[in-house]
Design a protein around this motif. Structure first.
Motif, PDB file in Angstrom:
ATOM      1  N   PRO A 155       0.822  -1.214   0.000  1.00  0.00           N
ATOM      2  CA  PRO A 155       0.000   0.000   0.000  1.00  0.00           C
ATOM      3  C   PRO A 155       0.854   1.261   0.000  1.00  0.00           C
ATOM      4  O   PRO A 155       1.869   1.343   0.678  1.00  0.00           O
ATOM      5  CB  PRO A 155      -0.794  -0.123   1.306  1.00  0.00           C
ATOM      6  CG  PRO A 155      -0.797  -1.576   1.624  1.00  0.00           C
ATOM      7  CD  PRO A 155       0.501  -2.110   1.118  1.00  0.00           C
ATOM      8  N   GLY A 156       0.440   2.235  -0.809  1.00  0.00           N
ATOM      9  CA  GLY A 156       1.137   3.514  -0.846  1.00  0.00           C
ATOM     10  C   GLY A 156       2.360   3.540  -1.723  1.00  0.00           C
ATOM     11  O   GLY A 156       3.014   4.572  -1.854  1.00  0.00           O
ATOM     12  N   GLN A 157       2.714   2.403  -2.337  1.00  0.00           N
ATOM     13  CA  GLN A 157       3.882   2.352  -3.214  1.00  0.00           C
ATOM     14  C   GLN A 157       3.442   2.109  -4.649  1.00  0.00           C
ATOM     15  O   GLN A 157       2.386   1.528  -4.900  1.00  0.00           O
ATOM     16  CB  GLN A 157       4.847   1.246  -2.782  1.00  0.00           C
ATOM     17  CG  GLN A 157       5.433   1.443  -1.394  1.00  0.00           C
ATOM     18  CD  GLN A 157       6.459   0.379  -1.065  1.00  0.00           C
ATOM     19  OE1 GLN A 157       7.119  -0.166  -1.942  1.00  0.00           O
ATOM     20  NE2 GLN A 157       6.608   0.076   0.215  1.00  0.00           N
ATOM     21  N   SER A 158       4.263   2.536  -5.589  1.00  0.00           N
ATOM     22  CA  SER A 158       4.001   2.330  -7.005  1.00  0.00           C
ATOM     23  C   SER A 158       5.184   1.605  -7.625  1.00  0.00           C
ATOM     24  O   SER A 158       6.316   1.748  -7.164  1.00  0.00           O
ATOM     25  CB  SER A 158       3.786   3.668  -7.723  1.00  0.00           C
ATOM     26  OG  SER A 158       2.681   4.355  -7.181  1.00  0.00           O
ATOM     27  N   PRO A 159       4.948   0.807  -8.687  1.00  0.00           N
ATOM     28  CA  PRO A 159       6.067   0.158  -9.372  1.00  0.00           C
ATOM     29  C   PRO A 159       7.087   1.184  -9.851  1.00  0.00           C
ATOM     30  O   PRO A 159       6.731   2.296 -10.240  1.00  0.00           O
ATOM     31  CB  PRO A 159       5.385  -0.544 -10.555  1.00  0.00           C
ATOM     32  CG  PRO A 159       3.977  -0.751 -10.111  1.00  0.00           C
ATOM     33  CD  PRO A 159       3.650   0.444  -9.255  1.00  0.00           C
ATOM     34  N   ASP A 160       8.379   0.834  -9.819  1.00  0.00           N
ATOM     35  CA  ASP A 160       9.407   1.777 -10.249  1.00  0.00           C
ATOM     36  C   ASP A 160       9.406   1.911 -11.770  1.00  0.00           C
ATOM     37  O   ASP A 160       8.692   1.203 -12.486  1.00  0.00           O
ATOM     38  CB  ASP A 160      10.777   1.358  -9.723  1.00  0.00           C
ATOM     39  CG  ASP A 160      11.188  -0.036 -10.200  1.00  0.00           C
ATOM     40  OD1 ASP A 160      11.020  -0.316 -11.403  1.00  0.00           O
ATOM     41  OD2 ASP A 160      11.672  -0.820  -9.389  1.00  0.00           O
ATOM     42  N   LEU A 161      10.207   2.837 -12.277  1.00  0.00           N
ATOM     43  CA  LEU A 161      10.188   3.162 -13.695  1.00  0.00           C
ATOM     44  C   LEU A 161      10.689   2.025 -14.571  1.00  0.00           C
ATOM     45  O   LEU A 161      10.464   2.036 -15.784  1.00  0.00           O
ATOM     46  CB  LEU A 161      11.023   4.421 -13.945  1.00  0.00           C
ATOM     47  CG  LEU A 161      10.504   5.703 -13.296  1.00  0.00           C
ATOM     48  CD1 LEU A 161      11.445   6.869 -13.588  1.00  0.00           C
ATOM     49  CD2 LEU A 161       9.090   6.022 -13.782  1.00  0.00           C
ATOM     50  N   ALA A 162      11.370   1.044 -13.971  1.00  0.00           N
ATOM     51  CA  ALA A 162      11.863  -0.089 -14.752  1.00  0.00           C
ATOM     52  C   ALA A 162      10.784  -1.133 -14.993  1.00  0.00           C
ATOM     53  O   ALA A 162      11.012  -2.109 -15.716  1.00  0.00           O
ATOM     54  CB  ALA A 162      13.058  -0.728 -14.052  1.00  0.00           C
ATOM     55  N   LEU A 163       9.612  -0.940 -14.393  1.00  0.00           N
ATOM     56  CA  LEU A 163       8.540  -1.926 -14.480  1.00  0.00           C
ATOM     57  C   LEU A 163       7.256  -1.287 -14.993  1.00  0.00           C
ATOM     58  O   LEU A 163       7.024  -0.092 -14.819  1.00  0.00           O
ATOM     59  CB  LEU A 163       8.281  -2.563 -13.111  1.00  0.00           C
ATOM     60  CG  LEU A 163       9.465  -3.259 -12.429  1.00  0.00           C
ATOM     61  CD1 LEU A 163       9.068  -3.731 -11.042  1.00  0.00           C
ATOM     62  CD2 LEU A 163       9.987  -4.415 -13.276  1.00  0.00           C
ATOM     63  N   GLU A 164       6.417  -2.120 -15.606  1.00  0.00           N
ATOM     64  CA  GLU A 164       5.068  -1.722 -15.988  1.00  0.00           C
ATOM     65  C   GLU A 164       4.089  -2.643 -15.271  1.00  0.00           C
ATOM     66  O   GLU A 164       4.412  -3.794 -14.966  1.00  0.00           O
ATOM     67  CB  GLU A 164       4.883  -1.814 -17.500  1.00  0.00           C
ATOM     68  CG  GLU A 164       5.796  -0.888 -18.291  1.00  0.00           C
ATOM     69  CD  GLU A 164       5.534  -0.969 -19.780  1.00  0.00           C
ATOM     70  OE1 GLU A 164       4.344  -0.896 -20.177  1.00  0.00           O
ATOM     71  OE2 GLU A 164       6.505  -1.115 -20.545  1.00  0.00           O
ATOM     72  N   ALA A 165       2.889  -2.134 -15.013  1.00  0.00           N
ATOM     73  CA  ALA A 165       1.933  -2.924 -14.235  1.00  0.00           C
ATOM     74  C   ALA A 165       0.510  -2.632 -14.679  1.00  0.00           C
ATOM     75  O   ALA A 165       0.197  -1.533 -15.152  1.00  0.00           O
ATOM     76  CB  ALA A 165       2.079  -2.618 -12.739  1.00  0.00           C
ATOM     77  N   SER A 166      -0.329  -3.650 -14.509  1.00  0.00           N
ATOM     78  CA  SER A 166      -1.749  -3.517 -14.817  1.00  0.00           C
ATOM     79  C   SER A 166      -2.541  -4.245 -13.739  1.00  0.00           C
ATOM     80  O   SER A 166      -2.257  -5.414 -13.443  1.00  0.00           O
ATOM     81  CB  SER A 166      -2.047  -4.131 -16.190  1.00  0.00           C
ATOM     82  OG  SER A 166      -3.435  -4.124 -16.452  1.00  0.00           O
ATOM     83  N   PRO A 167      -3.531  -3.593 -13.103  1.00  0.00           N
ATOM     84  CA  PRO A 167      -4.335  -4.281 -12.084  1.00  0.00           C
ATOM     85  C   PRO A 167      -5.226  -5.343 -12.716  1.00  0.00           C
ATOM     86  O   PRO A 167      -5.819  -5.120 -13.773  1.00  0.00           O
ATOM     87  CB  PRO A 167      -5.162  -3.147 -11.465  1.00  0.00           C
ATOM     88  CG  PRO A 167      -5.202  -2.083 -12.504  1.00  0.00           C
ATOM     89  CD  PRO A 167      -3.937  -2.191 -13.275  1.00  0.00           C
ATOM     90  N   VAL A 168      -5.305  -6.503 -12.059  1.00  0.00           N
ATOM     91  CA  VAL A 168      -6.114  -7.590 -12.617  1.00  0.00           C
ATOM     92  C   VAL A 168      -7.144  -8.141 -11.627  1.00  0.00           C
ATOM     93  O   VAL A 168      -8.211  -8.597 -12.036  1.00  0.00           O
ATOM     94  CB  VAL A 168      -5.233  -8.747 -13.144  1.00  0.00           C
ATOM     95  CG1 VAL A 168      -4.548  -8.344 -14.435  1.00  0.00           C
ATOM     96  CG2 VAL A 168      -4.187  -9.168 -12.120  1.00  0.00           C
ATOM     97  N   PHE A 169      -6.829  -8.130 -10.331  1.00  0.00           N
ATOM     98  CA  PHE A 169      -7.770  -8.644  -9.335  1.00  0.00           C
ATOM     99  C   PHE A 169      -7.810  -7.708  -8.132  1.00  0.00           C
ATOM    100  O   PHE A 169      -6.812  -7.075  -7.805  1.00  0.00           O
ATOM    101  CB  PHE A 169      -7.364 -10.037  -8.821  1.00  0.00           C
ATOM    102  CG  PHE A 169      -7.138 -11.064  -9.898  1.00  0.00           C
ATOM    103  CD1 PHE A 169      -8.167 -11.447 -10.738  1.00  0.00           C
ATOM    104  CD2 PHE A 169      -5.891 -11.641 -10.066  1.00  0.00           C
ATOM    105  CE1 PHE A 169      -7.956 -12.387 -11.727  1.00  0.00           C
ATOM    106  CE2 PHE A 169      -5.665 -12.584 -11.049  1.00  0.00           C
ATOM    107  CZ  PHE A 169      -6.710 -12.965 -11.886  1.00  0.00           C
ATOM    108  N   ALA A 170      -8.955  -7.639  -7.474  1.00  0.00           N
ATOM    109  CA  ALA A 170      -9.070  -6.951  -6.186  1.00  0.00           C
ATOM    110  C   ALA A 170      -9.266  -8.014  -5.119  1.00  0.00           C
ATOM    111  O   ALA A 170     -10.205  -8.818  -5.202  1.00  0.00           O
ATOM    112  CB  ALA A 170     -10.240  -5.978  -6.193  1.00  0.00           C
ATOM    113  N   GLU A 171      -8.379  -8.052  -4.135  1.00  0.00           N
ATOM    114  CA  GLU A 171      -8.432  -9.078  -3.093  1.00  0.00           C
ATOM    115  C   GLU A 171      -8.843  -8.457  -1.761  1.00  0.00           C
ATOM    116  O   GLU A 171      -8.178  -7.544  -1.265  1.00  0.00           O
ATOM    117  CB  GLU A 171      -7.076  -9.758  -2.934  1.00  0.00           C
ATOM    118  CG  GLU A 171      -6.637 -10.596  -4.122  1.00  0.00           C
ATOM    119  CD  GLU A 171      -7.462 -11.856  -4.322  1.00  0.00           C
ATOM    120  OE1 GLU A 171      -8.420 -12.088  -3.542  1.00  0.00           O
ATOM    121  OE2 GLU A 171      -7.149 -12.602  -5.256  1.00  0.00           O
TER     122      GLU A 171
END
Length: 289
Positions: A155-171
């Motif tokens: 929580p409160g963190q984001s992937p760094d610039l070397a990575l890409e991300a897409s949300p797929v599930f809410a747990e």
């Protein structure tokens, strides 16, 4: 004039990496569907080309030397780039190997249906699935040992610039407590004082420990290796645990445990910035479906 070293052979690197993973020429040969003598010859030739031993031979057991450990990291990256190049020149046709890492909870409760769909639609994709806590998965992704991972980002963190991300599930994360536990309004209401969790690096463990941070006395931790073990420990009255609702719904004994909702976290599909393949696109599609 200095002798020019021969270029590294990708097939030899794949054999080397398989022997390193299996710790045995015999098992590596079975996995690669090669004869043992061929595997042994290719490893020895690679050692001769590099001018250094890559394995310590302890009977039938093969353990990497320090130089072998260094080469394994490069082999992972070179083979990953080679596979990425193969897929890049065959756009639109999902084929080849896709190495997917996942949290255990996601693999158990979320992946069977979409991965079955992926196999039906694109049987040419050779999916390799492994499970580990979020921190370890991200380390392996950055090291090119995995192509994509399914993780719960802290929580409160984001992937760094070397990575890409897409949300797929809410747990939805649930605090599970022994049968008959009184209603919970905060950390001080929770007994017993032991939290059953996975090893450090698990995002869900971090969420639970943050929630209990103000509790007096502090919660003790009991590290276990599976959700089955965590639920059994809670059912036995010796601990409490944090479990995604999707995993809890798989247990026939869930109704026997007291439950308290904690929070909801997104599970993200994460890959290295710039990495593209038709196989990854196909995976993203079935996860969206």
């Amino acid at each position: 004039m200095d002798k020019v070293s021969p270029p590294l052979d990708l097939a030899a690197l794949d054999i080397f990496r398989t022997v390193a993973a299996e710790g045995s020429v015999t098992r590596a040969a079975e996995r690669l569907q090669r004869v043992q003598s061929n595997v042994t010859t290719r490893v020895r030739q690679l050692e001769a080309d590099l001018g250094t031993p890559l394995f310590l031979r302890e009977g039938k057991r093969m353990a990497l030397t320090p130089e072998g450990e260094v080469l394994r990291g490069y082999a992972d990256r070179l083979l990953a780039l080679a596979e990425e190049a193969r897929q890049a020149v065959r756009p639109g046709q999902p084929t080849g190997r896709l190495r997917l890492g996942s949290m255990e909870s996601t693999a158990a409760s979320r992946l069977p249906a979409p991965l079955a769909q992926l196999h039906r639609q694109w049987p040419g994709v050779a999916l390799e699935l492994s499970t580990a806590p979020t921190r370890e998965l991200l380390v392996r992704l950055r090291a090119h040992a995995l192509d994509a991972v399914l993780v719960a980002w802290p929580p409160g963190q984001s992937p760094d610039l070397a990575l890409e991300a897409s949300p797929v599930f809410a747990e939805e994360l649930i605090l599970v407590l022994p049968t008959g536990h009184p209603p919970v309004s905060g950390p001080q209401d929770v007994v017993p004082g032991t939290l059953a969790v996975f090893e450090p690096g698990c995002t869900y463990r971090g969420v639970a420990q943050d929630w209990f941070a103000a509790r007096t006395p502090p919660m003790q931790t009991l590290e276990l290796g599976s959700y089955h073990a965590i639920l059994a420990s809670v059912a036995g009255g010796g601990s409490v645990g944090i479990v995604p609702r999707s995993v809890l719904q798989l247990s026939p004994h869930a109704a026997l445990l007291a439950q308290h909702p904690l929070t909801t976290l997104q599970t993200l599909l994460v890959w290295r910035h710039g990495y593209r393949s038709a196989a990854l696109d196909a995976l993203q599609q079935v996860l969206r479906d």
